[in-house]
Motif scaffolding. Structure first.
Motif, PDB file in Angstrom:
ATOM      1  N   PRO A 107       0.780  -1.245   0.000  1.00  0.00           N
ATOM      2  CA  PRO A 107       0.000   0.000   0.000  1.00  0.00           C
ATOM      3  C   PRO A 107       0.812   1.295   0.000  1.00  0.00           C
ATOM      4  O   PRO A 107       0.252   2.368  -0.020  1.00  0.00           O
ATOM      5  CB  PRO A 107      -0.817  -0.105   1.305  1.00  0.00           C
ATOM      6  N   GLU A 108       2.164   1.195  -0.003  1.00  0.00           N
ATOM      7  CA  GLU A 108       2.929   2.438   0.076  1.00  0.00           C
ATOM      8  C   GLU A 108       3.391   2.882  -1.309  1.00  0.00           C
ATOM      9  O   GLU A 108       3.822   2.068  -2.118  1.00  0.00           O
ATOM     10  CB  GLU A 108       4.121   2.236   1.011  1.00  0.00           C
ATOM     11  N   PHE A 109       3.275   4.184  -1.551  1.00  0.00           N
ATOM     12  CA  PHE A 109       3.660   4.743  -2.840  1.00  0.00           C
ATOM     13  C   PHE A 109       4.371   6.082  -2.628  1.00  0.00           C
ATOM     14  O   PHE A 109       4.286   6.680  -1.545  1.00  0.00           O
ATOM     15  CB  PHE A 109       2.415   4.990  -3.710  1.00  0.00           C
ATOM     16  N   ASP A 110       5.010   6.534  -3.710  1.00  0.00           N
ATOM     17  CA  ASP A 110       5.681   7.832  -3.696  1.00  0.00           C
ATOM     18  C   ASP A 110       4.610   8.937  -3.611  1.00  0.00           C
ATOM     19  O   ASP A 110       3.822   9.112  -4.544  1.00  0.00           O
ATOM     20  CB  ASP A 110       6.492   7.945  -5.004  1.00  0.00           C
ATOM     21  N   GLY A 111       4.599   9.655  -2.509  1.00  0.00           N
ATOM     22  CA  GLY A 111       3.587  10.689  -2.266  1.00  0.00           C
ATOM     23  C   GLY A 111       3.622  11.801  -3.302  1.00  0.00           C
ATOM     24  O   GLY A 111       2.622  12.487  -3.519  1.00  0.00           O
ATOM     25  N   HIS A 112       4.762  11.997  -3.946  1.00  0.00           N
ATOM     26  CA  HIS A 112       4.863  13.071  -4.947  1.00  0.00           C
ATOM     27  C   HIS A 112       4.242  12.663  -6.279  1.00  0.00           C
ATOM     28  O   HIS A 112       4.105  13.465  -7.181  1.00  0.00           O
ATOM     29  CB  HIS A 112       6.334  13.474  -5.154  1.00  0.00           C
ATOM     30  N   LYS A 113       3.896  11.368  -6.394  1.00  0.00           N
ATOM     31  CA  LYS A 113       3.339  10.882  -7.669  1.00  0.00           C
ATOM     32  C   LYS A 113       1.867  10.475  -7.564  1.00  0.00           C
ATOM     33  O   LYS A 113       1.240  10.190  -8.573  1.00  0.00           O
ATOM     34  CB  LYS A 113       4.153   9.683  -8.163  1.00  0.00           C
ATOM     35  N   VAL A 114       1.335  10.410  -6.344  1.00  0.00           N
ATOM     36  CA  VAL A 114      -0.052   9.959  -6.167  1.00  0.00           C
ATOM     37  C   VAL A 114      -1.021  11.053  -6.617  1.00  0.00           C
ATOM     38  O   VAL A 114      -0.847  12.230  -6.288  1.00  0.00           O
ATOM     39  CB  VAL A 114      -0.315   9.602  -4.674  1.00  0.00           C
ATOM     40  N   ASP A 115      -2.052  10.648  -7.374  1.00  0.00           N
ATOM     41  CA  ASP A 115      -3.114  11.576  -7.764  1.00  0.00           C
ATOM     42  C   ASP A 115      -4.128  11.623  -6.614  1.00  0.00           C
ATOM     43  O   ASP A 115      -5.027  10.784  -6.523  1.00  0.00           O
ATOM     44  CB  ASP A 115      -3.768  11.079  -9.065  1.00  0.00           C
ATOM     45  N   PHE A 116      -3.961  12.591  -5.729  1.00  0.00           N
ATOM     46  CA  PHE A 116      -4.807  12.651  -4.527  1.00  0.00           C
ATOM     47  C   PHE A 116      -6.246  13.050  -4.856  1.00  0.00           C
ATOM     48  O   PHE A 116      -7.157  12.687  -4.125  1.00  0.00           O
ATOM     49  CB  PHE A 116      -4.195  13.608  -3.494  1.00  0.00           C
ATOM     50  N   ASN A 117      -6.455  13.809  -5.940  1.00  0.00           N
ATOM     51  CA  ASN A 117      -7.831  14.184  -6.308  1.00  0.00           C
ATOM     52  C   ASN A 117      -8.637  12.946  -6.635  1.00  0.00           C
ATOM     53  O   ASN A 117      -9.759  12.764  -6.160  1.00  0.00           O
ATOM     54  CB  ASN A 117      -7.837  15.114  -7.528  1.00  0.00           C
ATOM     55  N   GLU A 118      -8.046  12.065  -7.453  1.00  0.00           N
ATOM     56  CA  GLU A 118      -8.741  10.834  -7.829  1.00  0.00           C
ATOM     57  C   GLU A 118      -8.958   9.955  -6.594  1.00  0.00           C
ATOM     58  O   GLU A 118     -10.012   9.363  -6.411  1.00  0.00           O
ATOM     59  CB  GLU A 118      -7.917  10.080  -8.879  1.00  0.00           C
ATOM     60  N   LEU A 119      -7.960   9.915  -5.738  1.00  0.00           N
ATOM     61  CA  LEU A 119      -8.051   9.091  -4.531  1.00  0.00           C
ATOM     62  C   LEU A 119      -9.220   9.543  -3.646  1.00  0.00           C
ATOM     63  O   LEU A 119      -9.998   8.727  -3.149  1.00  0.00           O
ATOM     64  CB  LEU A 119      -6.732   9.217  -3.755  1.00  0.00           C
ATOM     65  N   ARG A 120      -9.355  10.865  -3.494  1.00  0.00           N
ATOM     66  CA  ARG A 120     -10.461  11.409  -2.683  1.00  0.00           C
ATOM     67  C   ARG A 120     -11.812  10.995  -3.268  1.00  0.00           C
ATOM     68  O   ARG A 120     -12.722  10.603  -2.547  1.00  0.00           O
ATOM     69  CB  ARG A 120     -10.372  12.931  -2.652  1.00  0.00           C
ATOM     70  N   MET A 121     -11.937  11.062  -4.604  1.00  0.00           N
ATOM     71  CA  MET A 121     -13.198  10.705  -5.263  1.00  0.00           C
ATOM     72  C   MET A 121     -13.508   9.218  -5.040  1.00  0.00           C
ATOM     73  O   MET A 121     -14.621   8.834  -4.735  1.00  0.00           O
ATOM     74  CB  MET A 121     -13.117  10.992  -6.757  1.00  0.00           C
ATOM     75  N   ARG A 122     -12.495   8.383  -5.183  1.00  0.00           N
ATOM     76  CA  ARG A 122     -12.708   6.945  -5.013  1.00  0.00           C
ATOM     77  C   ARG A 122     -13.094   6.616  -3.565  1.00  0.00           C
ATOM     78  O   ARG A 122     -13.923   5.759  -3.314  1.00  0.00           O
ATOM     79  CB  ARG A 122     -11.459   6.166  -5.416  1.00  0.00           C
ATOM     80  N   LEU A 123     -12.489   7.322  -2.619  1.00  0.00           N
ATOM     81  CA  LEU A 123     -12.805   7.069  -1.204  1.00  0.00           C
ATOM     82  C   LEU A 123     -14.251   7.415  -0.870  1.00  0.00           C
ATOM     83  O   LEU A 123     -14.864   6.814   0.005  1.00  0.00           O
ATOM     84  CB  LEU A 123     -11.876   7.894  -0.300  1.00  0.00           C
ATOM     85  N   ALA A 124     -14.789   8.424  -1.577  1.00  0.00           N
ATOM     86  CA  ALA A 124     -16.154   8.880  -1.285  1.00  0.00           C
ATOM     87  C   ALA A 124     -17.200   8.061  -2.037  1.00  0.00           C
ATOM     88  O   ALA A 124     -18.402   8.203  -1.816  1.00  0.00           O
ATOM     89  CB  ALA A 124     -16.286  10.357  -1.646  1.00  0.00           C
ATOM     90  N   GLN A 125     -16.749   7.165  -2.926  1.00  0.00           N
ATOM     91  CA  GLN A 125     -17.637   6.466  -3.856  1.00  0.00           C
ATOM     92  C   GLN A 125     -18.761   5.670  -3.163  1.00  0.00           C
ATOM     93  O   GLN A 125     -19.881   5.622  -3.642  1.00  0.00           O
ATOM     94  CB  GLN A 125     -16.806   5.513  -4.707  1.00  0.00           C
ATOM     95  N   TYR A 126     -18.449   5.033  -2.061  1.00  0.00           N
ATOM     96  CA  TYR A 126     -19.448   4.161  -1.421  1.00  0.00           C
ATOM     97  C   TYR A 126     -19.983   4.749  -0.107  1.00  0.00           C
ATOM     98  O   TYR A 126     -20.510   4.019   0.714  1.00  0.00           O
ATOM     99  CB  TYR A 126     -18.848   2.768  -1.175  1.00  0.00           C
ATOM    100  N   LYS A 127     -19.824   6.049   0.064  1.00  0.00           N
ATOM    101  CA  LYS A 127     -20.245   6.701   1.322  1.00  0.00           C
ATOM    102  C   LYS A 127     -21.720   6.418   1.626  1.00  0.00           C
ATOM    103  O   LYS A 127     -22.089   6.106   2.761  1.00  0.00           O
ATOM    104  CB  LYS A 127     -20.017   8.222   1.222  1.00  0.00           C
ATOM    105  N   LYS A 128     -22.573   6.541   0.590  1.00  0.00           N
ATOM    106  CA  LYS A 128     -24.013   6.358   0.775  1.00  0.00           C
ATOM    107  C   LYS A 128     -24.305   4.935   1.256  1.00  0.00           C
ATOM    108  O   LYS A 128     -24.972   4.742   2.273  1.00  0.00           O
ATOM    109  CB  LYS A 128     -24.732   6.648  -0.551  1.00  0.00           C
TER     110      LYS A 128
END
Ligand code: FES
Length: 275
Positions: free
Chosen positions: A243-264
């Motif tokens: 699960p660890e990746f280079d923080g300077h290369k991660v697309d955090f915008n996409e990550l935030r969207m994916r995390l919110a995907q199943y909130k409902k």
């Protein structure tokens, strides 16, 4: 008996708990950064949790979880002496650890527990480990005694200033990086906004920065695709490529969207569980 809960401790009552589980085979193989998948009953959801510590002599692993949804609420109903149906692991790629000098480990919320295992690994490799931990207030800080036991520097930030620096871990980190230009690596584990902010702070300093994307995993073995993330323009699976990746290369915008995907659905499931 394997998977028996030998110790349970409420770290933040009603919110965050720690379990010490008898799992000698996992304890023998687990390295910092690895995670396990728990299943509480045969129709239960798979719950991926990063290993916070291991004890080879006792044959135990330690996990820490936040009671945030139905599965973690169900886990919270278990007591010392109960057995968890499945504990599968160690999974994921372990943290890359080598003797490299000064390493700053930043942890926020329950991420502090996972960061603890990595900080210990760097300490054992002979690195000078600076731990920076943050929470909203003093009562919500985790693993400070444990980190203080082996880290020569333990720096604390709280939103309300009840202990340590009043403000964010990123402010403490920037200050520490300005004082010491010789930091080899920064490791950050915690809420996504925190890891993103840490990566922004370290970028101008040119310090290698590792973040852990453990929070988007579901099945944890590369089958469901829920943990897809974009790292340096490439699709990676957090559970098998991380699960660890280079923080300077991660697309955090996409990550935030994916995390919110199943909130409902997660909210509905929790409401059903409570009713
Ligand atoms: Fe399902 Fe990674 S968590 S593919």
């Amino acid at each position: 008996m394997s998977n028996k809960i030998l110790r349970k401790k409420a770290l933040i009552p009603g919110q965050t708990s720690m379990l010490v589980i008898h799992a000698p085979q996992i304890a023998k193989k687990a390295k910092p950064g690895n995670f396990v998948i728990l299943r509480i009953h045969d129709k239960g959801e798979r719950v991926p949790l990063t290993i916070a510590d291991t004890d080879l002599d006792a044959g135990t692993i330690t996990i820490v979880y936040l009671v945030v949804g139905k599965s973690s609420a169900l886990l919270e109903t278990l007591k010392e002496g109960d057995t968890i149906l499945d504990v599968c692991g160690p999974l994921g790629k372990p943290t890359h650890i080598e003797k490299c000098g000064t390493v700053i480990c930043v942890g926020g919320g329950t991420g502090i527990a996972a960061m603890h295992h990595i900080a210990k690994g760097h300490h054992r490799a002979g690195n000078h480990v600076v731990a920076i931990v943050g929470a909203r207030s003093k009562d919500l800080l985790l693993f400070c005694d444990e980190l203080g036991g082996f880290c020569p520097e333990l720096l604390i930030a709280t939103d309300d200033g009840s202990t340590g620096h009043k403000g964010f871990v990123t402010e403490v980190l920037r200050d520490r990086l300005e004082k010491d230009k010789d930091v080899a690596e920064v490791v950050a584990i915690g809420p996504v906004p925190m890891m993103e902010a840490v990566s922004k702070v370290t970028k101008p300093f040119g310090v290698r920065t590792v973040v852990s994307l453990n929070s988007i995993m579901v099945d944890g073995v590369g089958m469901c695709g829920a943990c897809r993330c974009n790292v340096g323009g490439e699709t990676r699976f957090a559970c098998v490529d991380g699960p660890e990746f280079d923080g300077h290369k991660v697309d955090f915008n996409e990550l935030r969207m994916r995390l919110a995907q199943y909130k409902k659905q997660e909210g509905e499931s929790m409401d059903l569980f409570r009713s």
